[in-house]
Design an enzyme around this catalytic site. Structure first.
Site, short mmCIF file in Angstrom:
data_model
loop_
_atom_site.label_atom_id
_atom_site.label_comp_id
_atom_site.label_asym_id
_atom_site.label_seq_id
_atom_site.Cartn_x
_atom_site.Cartn_y
_atom_site.Cartn_z
N HIS A 208 9.73 -6.20 -12.29
CA HIS A 208 10.37 -7.49 -12.54
C HIS A 208 9.70 -8.61 -11.75
O HIS A 208 9.40 -9.67 -12.29
CB HIS A 208 11.85 -7.41 -12.15
N GLU A 316 14.86 -4.16 10.89
CA GLU A 316 15.34 -5.54 10.77
C GLU A 316 16.68 -5.65 11.49
O GLU A 316 17.46 -4.68 11.49
CB GLU A 316 15.48 -5.93 9.29
N HIS A 346 13.24 -11.83 5.86
CA HIS A 346 13.73 -11.16 4.63
C HIS A 346 14.54 -12.13 3.75
O HIS A 346 15.69 -11.89 3.41
CB HIS A 346 14.57 -9.92 4.99
N1 LIG Z 1 12.02 -9.69 -0.02
C1 LIG Z 1 13.09 -9.67 -0.74
O1 LIG Z 1 14.06 -10.37 -0.46
C2 LIG Z 1 13.15 -8.78 -1.95
C3 LIG Z 1 13.90 -9.20 -3.05
C4 LIG Z 1 13.94 -8.38 -4.16
C5 LIG Z 1 13.29 -7.16 -4.16
N2 LIG Z 1 12.61 -6.76 -3.08
C6 LIG Z 1 11.89 -5.48 -3.07
O2 LIG Z 1 10.89 -5.54 -4.07
C7 LIG Z 1 10.84 -4.31 -4.74
C8 LIG Z 1 10.28 -4.52 -6.14
O3 LIG Z 1 11.22 -5.25 -6.90
P1 LIG Z 1 11.16 -5.29 -8.50
O4 LIG Z 1 12.42 -5.90 -8.95
O5 LIG Z 1 9.89 -5.88 -8.96
O6 LIG Z 1 11.18 -3.74 -8.81
P2 LIG Z 1 10.83 -3.03 -10.18
O7 LIG Z 1 11.47 -1.70 -10.11
O8 LIG Z 1 11.13 -3.92 -11.33
O9 LIG Z 1 9.24 -2.84 -10.10
C9 LIG Z 1 8.61 -1.98 -9.20
C10 LIG Z 1 7.29 -1.54 -9.81
O10 LIG Z 1 6.61 -0.75 -8.85
C11 LIG Z 1 6.00 0.33 -9.54
N3 LIG Z 1 5.72 1.40 -8.59
C12 LIG Z 1 6.57 2.32 -8.09
N4 LIG Z 1 5.91 3.15 -7.25
C13 LIG Z 1 4.64 2.74 -7.22
C14 LIG Z 1 3.47 3.20 -6.55
N5 LIG Z 1 3.51 4.25 -5.71
N6 LIG Z 1 2.32 2.54 -6.78
C15 LIG Z 1 2.27 1.49 -7.63
N7 LIG Z 1 3.33 1.02 -8.30
C16 LIG Z 1 4.50 1.63 -8.09
C17 LIG Z 1 7.00 0.70 -10.61
O11 LIG Z 1 6.40 1.44 -11.64
C18 LIG Z 1 7.46 -0.67 -11.06
O12 LIG Z 1 6.71 -1.17 -12.12
C19 LIG Z 1 12.28 -3.81 -4.71
O13 LIG Z 1 12.37 -2.41 -4.81
C20 LIG Z 1 12.79 -4.30 -3.39
O14 LIG Z 1 12.60 -3.30 -2.41
C21 LIG Z 1 12.51 -7.55 -1.96
O1 LIG Z 2 19.62 -9.63 0.31
C1 LIG Z 2 19.12 -8.66 0.85
O2 LIG Z 2 19.49 -8.19 1.93
C2 LIG Z 2 17.99 -7.89 0.16
C3 LIG Z 2 17.12 -8.71 -0.72
C4 LIG Z 2 16.06 -7.86 -1.41
O3 LIG Z 2 15.31 -7.14 -0.49
C5 LIG Z 2 16.59 -6.98 -2.48
O4 LIG Z 2 16.39 -5.76 -2.42
O5 LIG Z 2 17.17 -7.53 -3.42
#
Ligand SMILES: NC(=O)c1ccc[n+]([C@@H]2O[C@H](COP(=O)([O-])OP(=O)(O)OC[C@H]3O[C@@H](n4cnc5c(N)ncnc54)[C@H](O)[C@@H]3O)[C@@H](O)[C@H]2O)c1
Ligand SMILES: O=C(O)CC[C@@H](O)C(=O)O
Length: 468
Positions: A208, A316, A346
């Protein structure tokens, strides 16, 4: 009436129950969301009967980590008892509190491990008010019949926008120039400051967030390559590469968007940094375990990496305050000493838009699960739903039987419910756990009690709930 986990049945007869339901304050439950939430996945039924298995004020909800007010209000409007805390809790306090609640809402910080969930004797559902669900032992929760919901994409755009901002900020050393000005220093330089137009962005994890970022980066003139374990459709002119090494070697900016998994732990370490072009940049807004931070520190000191942005860390703090110190992560001081390094707490998904959309989406999923048993969107149980019962069906009951996925169970369940008129039924399994929902007509309170006790006595039982 619900599970053996001690939510007690209401004593009202069914007619009184129907009367109560007709005036229930839960009308907001079916109102449409402005953010196209999970609610839009179900077709609203006019005249739908709001199943309330028990007095709603007996449902206890614990919300940790400052869950957005939009979500809190939805749960409060149901009449549930909602306790709200701004931070997460240390494990011993969490265990104390979780013993008592039926619903818990968390974000990324609270760890719901097997040890914690073992104590959660009344818990029926967990809401992760975020994308990541790595903080929950999903398998153990499923084995206890505890459903887990999250919000799969409500903050994806916010993360993608933050990363775009960071790409420009790193290319122009904005963090350093701003710090210098805050300290009274005028340092007008162009040395090693770049446009991003024509540069290559390497995205690790094209889900996503990665895909959204791909579109934004191309709009600003970048070339996009990506690496993912799945073979995915490229957006625009983006190109999927076959190996991580290839991506590390080709990209000018590298950004991580993979979930926290055993395979992604330390996936960017010394060998990967050695593959990077000299003077390239790294961004991590996924999970803190994905990048080996001491290896990053070395790569920045050597000049291989010209700048980095980190939003996530292996450890964290539980809440806001003066906690980002060496006690938390031993390399903290080394990290702080580096130039052109953007550190954020974060906040990738922390925008008003994302947090209220997540609040609404997850609170509605929790409410639907508590009140109707629908698992659409659950990340650890099979997705099962039946159309809503209507007010024209006052003497109906909805049987929910969460059970071990072993041979012969359905025959035994049908021996129990088969004496009644089963209007509709759906069952599905996911791994070792199966979920059955059946709507039965013309049932009295005595019949409901009998059904409940007979289902509870089956050795395949994980959890029985009967909603009416
Ligand atoms: N910093 C923040 O506040 C924040 C916010 C939202 C999400 N996130 C993190 O970001 C991550 C990704 O979010 P998303 O919504 O894009 O997830 P998603 O599940 O839509 O996409 C993750 C992608 O990673 C791929 N993947 C999985 N394992 C892999 C590997 N070993 N090598 C390469 N590709 C691999 C999957 O096939 C998938 O296409 C979440 O799991 C979450 O931990 C962080
Ligand atoms: O809001 C949070 O604590 C986490 C945000 C982000 O890492 C998520 O997984 O959506």
């Amino acid at each position: 009436m619900t599970s053996a986990r001690d939510i007690r049945p209401r004593q009202d007869d069914l007619a009184a129950q129907a009367q109560y339901l007709a005036t229930s304050p839960s009308a907001s439950f079916h109102s449409p969301s402005s953010h196209g939430s999970a609610l839009t996945r179900t077709i609203p039924v006019l005249n739908a009967k709001h199943l309330k298995p028990f007095a709603t004020q007996d449902i206890k909800v614990l919300l940790l980590e400052n869950v957005n007010v939009a979500g809190r209000e939805i749960l409060q409007q149901q009449g549930y008892q909602v306790e709200f805390l701004k931070s997460s809790l240390p494990e011993d306090q969490l265990i104390e509190k979780i013993r008592d609640v039926h619903v818990i809402g968390i974000r990324s910080k609270t760890k719901l491990t097997e040890r914690v969930l073992k104590e959660a004797k009344n818990l029926i559902v967990i809401g992760c008010f975020c994308i990541g669900t790595n903080q929950v032992d999903l398998q153990y929760a499923a084995e206890q019949g505890i459903a887990v919901f999250n919000s799969p994409f409500s903050n994806s755009r916010s993360v993608a926008e933050l990363v775009i901002g960071e790409i420009i900020a790193l290319a122009r050393q904005l963090g350093d120039r701003s710090n210098e000005m805050h300290n009274g220093t005028w340092n007008k330089v162009s040395n090693k400051c770049w446009e991003i137009r024509g540069k290559t962005l390497g995205i690790i994890g094209y889900g996503h967030i990665g895909a959204q970022l791909s579109v934004l980066a191309e709009a600003m003139g970048m070339s996009v390559i990506f690496y993912d374990v799945l073979n995915l459709m490229s957006l625009g002119t983006a190109r999927q590469v076959e190996t991580l090494d290839q991506l590390m070697a080709e990209a000018d900016f590298i950004t991580c968007h993979v979930p926290e998994l055993a395979e992604t732990k330390g996936m960017i370490g010394k060998p990967q940094f050695e593959k990077m072009k000299t003077g390239s940049y790294l961004i991590n807004a996924s999970r803190g375990t994905v990048v080996d931070i001491p290896a990053l520190i070395d790569a920045m000191r050597s000049g291989r990496v010209a700048g980095a942005a980190l939003d996530v860390y292996p450890n964290e703090p539980a809440g806001n305050g003066d906690y980002f110190n060496n006690e938390l992560n031993e390399w903290g001081n080394d990290l702080r000493s580096l130039k052109n390094l953007i550190l954020t707490p974060h906040i990738g998904g922390s925008t008003e838009e994302a947090q209220s959309a997540i609040g609404v989406e997850v609170a509605q999923a929790l409410t639907r699960y508590v009140n109707e048993g629908t698992t659409l969107g659950a990340v650890n149980l099979p997705e099962v739903t039946l159309r809503s019962l209507t007010m024209d069906e006052p003497n109906h009951a909805r049987v929910i039987y969460i059970h071990k996925n072993i041979p012969g169970v359905l025959r035994k369940v049908n021996e129990v419910i088969g004496d009644h008129n089963v209007d509709k039924q759906m069952t599905d399994s996911r791994g070792d756990v199966a979920y059955l929902m059946a709507d039965i007509s013309n049932v009295s309170a005595a019949v409901i009690k009998d059904l409940y006790e007979r289902l509870e006595s089956l050795n395949s039982r994980i959890m029985t709930r009967i909603l009416y």
